[in-house]
Design a protein around this motif. Structure first.
Motif, PDB file in Angstrom:
ATOM      1  N   ILE A   1       0.851  -1.180   0.000  1.00 24.52           N
ATOM      2  CA  ILE A   1       0.000   0.000   0.000  1.00 24.52           C
ATOM      3  C   ILE A   1       0.893   1.238   0.000  1.00 24.52           C
ATOM      4  O   ILE A   1       1.853   1.317   0.768  1.00 24.52           O
ATOM      5  N   PRO A   2       0.605   2.172  -0.880  1.00 27.38           N
ATOM      6  CA  PRO A   2       1.364   3.419  -0.868  1.00 27.38           C
ATOM      7  C   PRO A   2       1.093   4.185   0.431  1.00 27.38           C
ATOM      8  O   PRO A   2       0.021   4.062   1.026  1.00 27.38           O
ATOM      9  N   THR A   3       2.047   4.951   0.868  1.00 17.66           N
ATOM     10  CA  THR A   3       1.891   5.741   2.079  1.00 17.66           C
ATOM     11  C   THR A   3       0.972   6.915   1.806  1.00 17.66           C
ATOM     12  O   THR A   3       1.213   7.691   0.879  1.00 17.66           O
ATOM     13  N   LEU A   4      -0.085   7.040   2.597  1.00 17.96           N
ATOM     14  CA  LEU A   4      -0.989   8.174   2.447  1.00 17.96           C
ATOM     15  C   LEU A   4      -0.279   9.424   2.926  1.00 17.96           C
ATOM     16  O   LEU A   4       0.469   9.395   3.887  1.00 17.96           O
ATOM     17  N   LYS A   5      -0.552  10.543   2.253  1.00 18.41           N
ATOM     18  CA  LYS A   5       0.144  11.786   2.546  1.00 18.41           C
ATOM     19  C   LYS A   5      -0.856  12.907   2.783  1.00 18.41           C
ATOM     20  O   LYS A   5      -1.962  12.879   2.279  1.00 18.41           O
ATOM     21  N   ARG A   6      -0.414  13.896   3.525  1.00 17.79           N
ATOM     22  CA  ARG A   6      -1.225  15.101   3.717  1.00 17.79           C
ATOM     23  C   ARG A   6      -1.102  15.964   2.465  1.00 17.79           C
ATOM     24  O   ARG A   6      -0.076  15.973   1.795  1.00 17.79           O
ATOM     25  N   LEU A   7      -2.175  16.712   2.196  1.00 13.01           N
ATOM     26  CA  LEU A   7      -2.118  17.642   1.073  1.00 13.01           C
ATOM     27  C   LEU A   7      -1.299  18.867   1.452  1.00 13.01           C
ATOM     28  O   LEU A   7      -1.369  19.337   2.581  1.00 13.01           O
ATOM     29  N   GLY A   9      -0.632  22.871   0.464  1.00 13.15           N
ATOM     30  CA  GLY A   9      -1.361  23.954  -0.187  1.00 13.15           C
ATOM     31  C   GLY A   9      -0.629  24.572  -1.351  1.00 13.15           C
ATOM     32  O   GLY A   9      -1.207  25.355  -2.094  1.00 13.15           O
ATOM     33  N   THR A  10       0.640  24.236  -1.531  1.00 10.88           N
ATOM     34  CA  THR A  10       1.422  24.963  -2.528  1.00 10.88           C
ATOM     35  C   THR A  10       2.060  24.111  -3.614  1.00 10.88           C
ATOM     36  O   THR A  10       2.376  24.629  -4.665  1.00 10.88           O
ATOM     37  N   ARG A  11       2.269  22.854  -3.416  1.00 12.76           N
ATOM     38  CA  ARG A  11       3.041  22.063  -4.371  1.00 12.76           C
ATOM     39  C   ARG A  11       2.174  21.078  -5.130  1.00 12.76           C
ATOM     40  O   ARG A  11       1.491  20.257  -4.548  1.00 12.76           O
ATOM     41  N   TRP A  12       2.235  21.142  -6.472  1.00 17.46           N
ATOM     42  CA  TRP A  12       1.489  20.217  -7.318  1.00 17.46           C
ATOM     43  C   TRP A  12       1.938  18.788  -7.062  1.00 17.46           C
ATOM     44  O   TRP A  12       1.122  17.872  -7.045  1.00 17.46           O
ATOM     45  N   SER A  13       3.234  18.609  -6.856  1.00 15.50           N
ATOM     46  CA  SER A  13       3.742  17.256  -6.658  1.00 15.50           C
ATOM     47  C   SER A  13       3.173  16.630  -5.385  1.00 15.50           C
ATOM     48  O   SER A  13       2.883  15.439  -5.352  1.00 15.50           O
ATOM     49  N   ALA A  14       2.988  17.444  -4.348  1.00 13.10           N
ATOM     50  CA  ALA A  14       2.424  16.923  -3.100  1.00 13.10           C
ATOM     51  C   ALA A  14       0.959  16.537  -3.293  1.00 13.10           C
ATOM     52  O   ALA A  14       0.511  15.513  -2.774  1.00 13.10           O
ATOM     53  N   HIS A  15       0.223  17.340  -4.043  1.00 10.34           N
ATOM     54  CA  HIS A  15      -1.177  17.000  -4.349  1.00 10.34           C
ATOM     55  C   HIS A  15      -1.223  15.699  -5.144  1.00 10.34           C
ATOM     56  O   HIS A  15      -2.032  14.816  -4.862  1.00 10.34           O
ATOM     57  N   HIS A  16      -0.356  15.600  -6.151  1.00  8.24           N
ATOM     58  CA  HIS A  16      -0.320  14.393  -6.971  1.00  8.24           C
ATOM     59  C   HIS A  16       0.012  13.174  -6.124  1.00  8.24           C
ATOM     60  O   HIS A  16      -0.647  12.141  -6.222  1.00  8.24           O
ATOM     61  N   ASP A  17       1.028  13.278  -5.290  1.00  9.91           N
ATOM     62  CA  ASP A  17       1.449  12.151  -4.451  1.00  9.91           C
ATOM     63  C   ASP A  17       0.323  11.691  -3.525  1.00  9.91           C
ATOM     64  O   ASP A  17       0.100  10.493  -3.351  1.00  9.91           O
ATOM     65  N   ALA A  18      -0.387  12.650  -2.922  1.00  9.11           N
ATOM     66  CA  ALA A  18      -1.462  12.311  -1.984  1.00  9.11           C
ATOM     67  C   ALA A  18      -2.620  11.607  -2.696  1.00  9.11           C
ATOM     68  O   ALA A  18      -3.095  10.566  -2.247  1.00  9.11           O
ATOM     69  N   ASP A  20      -2.558  10.166  -5.686  1.00 15.59           N
ATOM     70  CA  ASP A  20      -2.096   8.932  -6.314  1.00 15.59           C
ATOM     71  C   ASP A  20      -1.984   7.795  -5.291  1.00 15.59           C
ATOM     72  O   ASP A  20      -2.330   6.652  -5.583  1.00 15.59           O
ATOM     73  N   ALA A  21      -1.532   8.112  -4.084  1.00 20.80           N
ATOM     74  CA  ALA A  21      -1.462   7.089  -3.032  1.00 20.80           C
ATOM     75  C   ALA A  21      -2.861   6.596  -2.684  1.00 20.80           C
ATOM     76  O   ALA A  21      -3.070   5.392  -2.499  1.00 20.80           O
ATOM     77  N   LEU A  22      -3.821   7.502  -2.641  1.00 18.37           N
ATOM     78  CA  LEU A  22      -5.200   7.103  -2.373  1.00 18.37           C
ATOM     79  C   LEU A  22      -5.736   6.233  -3.506  1.00 18.37           C
ATOM     80  O   LEU A  22      -6.357   5.199  -3.264  1.00 18.37           O
ATOM     81  N   LYS A  24      -4.032   4.343  -5.702  1.00 24.64           N
ATOM     82  CA  LYS A  24      -3.350   3.046  -5.739  1.00 24.64           C
ATOM     83  C   LYS A  24      -3.765   2.134  -4.593  1.00 24.64           C
ATOM     84  O   LYS A  24      -3.799   0.915  -4.743  1.00 24.64           O
ATOM     85  N   GLY A  25      -4.091   2.702  -3.454  1.00 20.18           N
ATOM     86  CA  GLY A  25      -4.433   1.899  -2.296  1.00 20.18           C
ATOM     87  C   GLY A  25      -5.915   1.869  -1.969  1.00 20.18           C
ATOM     88  O   GLY A  25      -6.301   1.475  -0.875  1.00 20.18           O
ATOM     89  N   TYR A  26      -6.755   2.271  -2.912  1.00 25.34           N
ATOM     90  CA  TYR A  26      -8.183   2.452  -2.653  1.00 25.34           C
ATOM     91  C   TYR A  26      -8.839   1.218  -2.038  1.00 25.34           C
ATOM     92  O   TYR A  26      -9.497   1.309  -1.001  1.00 25.34           O
ATOM     93  N   LYS A  27      -8.673   0.060  -2.656  1.00 22.60           N
ATOM     94  CA  LYS A  27      -9.328  -1.163  -2.164  1.00 22.60           C
ATOM     95  C   LYS A  27      -8.778  -1.582  -0.801  1.00 22.60           C
ATOM     96  O   LYS A  27      -9.528  -2.018   0.076  1.00 22.60           O
ATOM     97  N   ILE A  28      -7.479  -1.444  -0.634  1.00 26.14           N
ATOM     98  CA  ILE A  28      -6.864  -1.811   0.645  1.00 26.14           C
ATOM     99  C   ILE A  28      -7.345  -0.870   1.753  1.00 26.14           C
ATOM    100  O   ILE A  28      -7.645  -1.303   2.866  1.00 26.14           O
ATOM    101  N   ILE A  29      -7.442   0.415   1.430  1.00 28.81           N
ATOM    102  CA  ILE A  29      -7.919   1.398   2.409  1.00 28.81           C
ATOM    103  C   ILE A  29      -9.358   1.085   2.811  1.00 28.81           C
ATOM    104  O   ILE A  29      -9.706   1.146   3.994  1.00 28.81           O
ATOM    105  N   GLN A  30     -10.188   0.720   1.836  1.00 33.94           N
ATOM    106  CA  GLN A  30     -11.565   0.323   2.143  1.00 33.94           C
ATOM    107  C   GLN A  30     -11.588  -0.841   3.128  1.00 33.94           C
ATOM    108  O   GLN A  30     -12.355  -0.824   4.098  1.00 33.94           O
TER     109      GLN A  30
END
Length: 107
Positions: A1-7, A9-18, A20-22, A24-30
């Protein structure tokens, strides 16, 4: 499972990472939320919060939005990284040529 991340407010890469982790891990998180909500060892407020999150994450709307935003943010992230890279040269960008050739004004 990818590590979930906080959003961020300023970096596109951080938004993408957060997002994308959700995605990729959607079923596992459920499944993890379901396990927490049914666990007798968890506190009542923790189980209640997990149940609330399950209601949100199980909606088709939520899953669609995660996939849509993941795609959009991936493109923003790639573009942002390219524009910040040393490979980027304003003269080499095709968009510039297309913009000036289709603009209604001249420079």
């Amino acid at each position: 499972i990818p590590t979930l991340k906080r959003l961020s407010g300023t970096r596109w890469s951080a938004h993408h990472d957060a997002v994308d982790a959700l995605r990729k891990g959607y079923k596992i998180i459920q499944q993890i939320l379901a396990d927490i909500s049914e666990s007798k060892t968890e506190k009542a407020d923790t189980r209640l919060e997990a149940k609330g999150l399950i209601e949100i994450i199980n909606k088709l709307e939520t899953e669609l939005m995660v996939h849509i935003w993941s795609t959009i943010l991936e493109r923003f992230n790639k573009t942002s990284k390219y524009l910040q890279s040393s490979k980027y040269s304003y003269q080499n960008v095709e968009i510039r040529k297309n913009f000036y050739s289709t603009a209604s004004f001249s420079i």
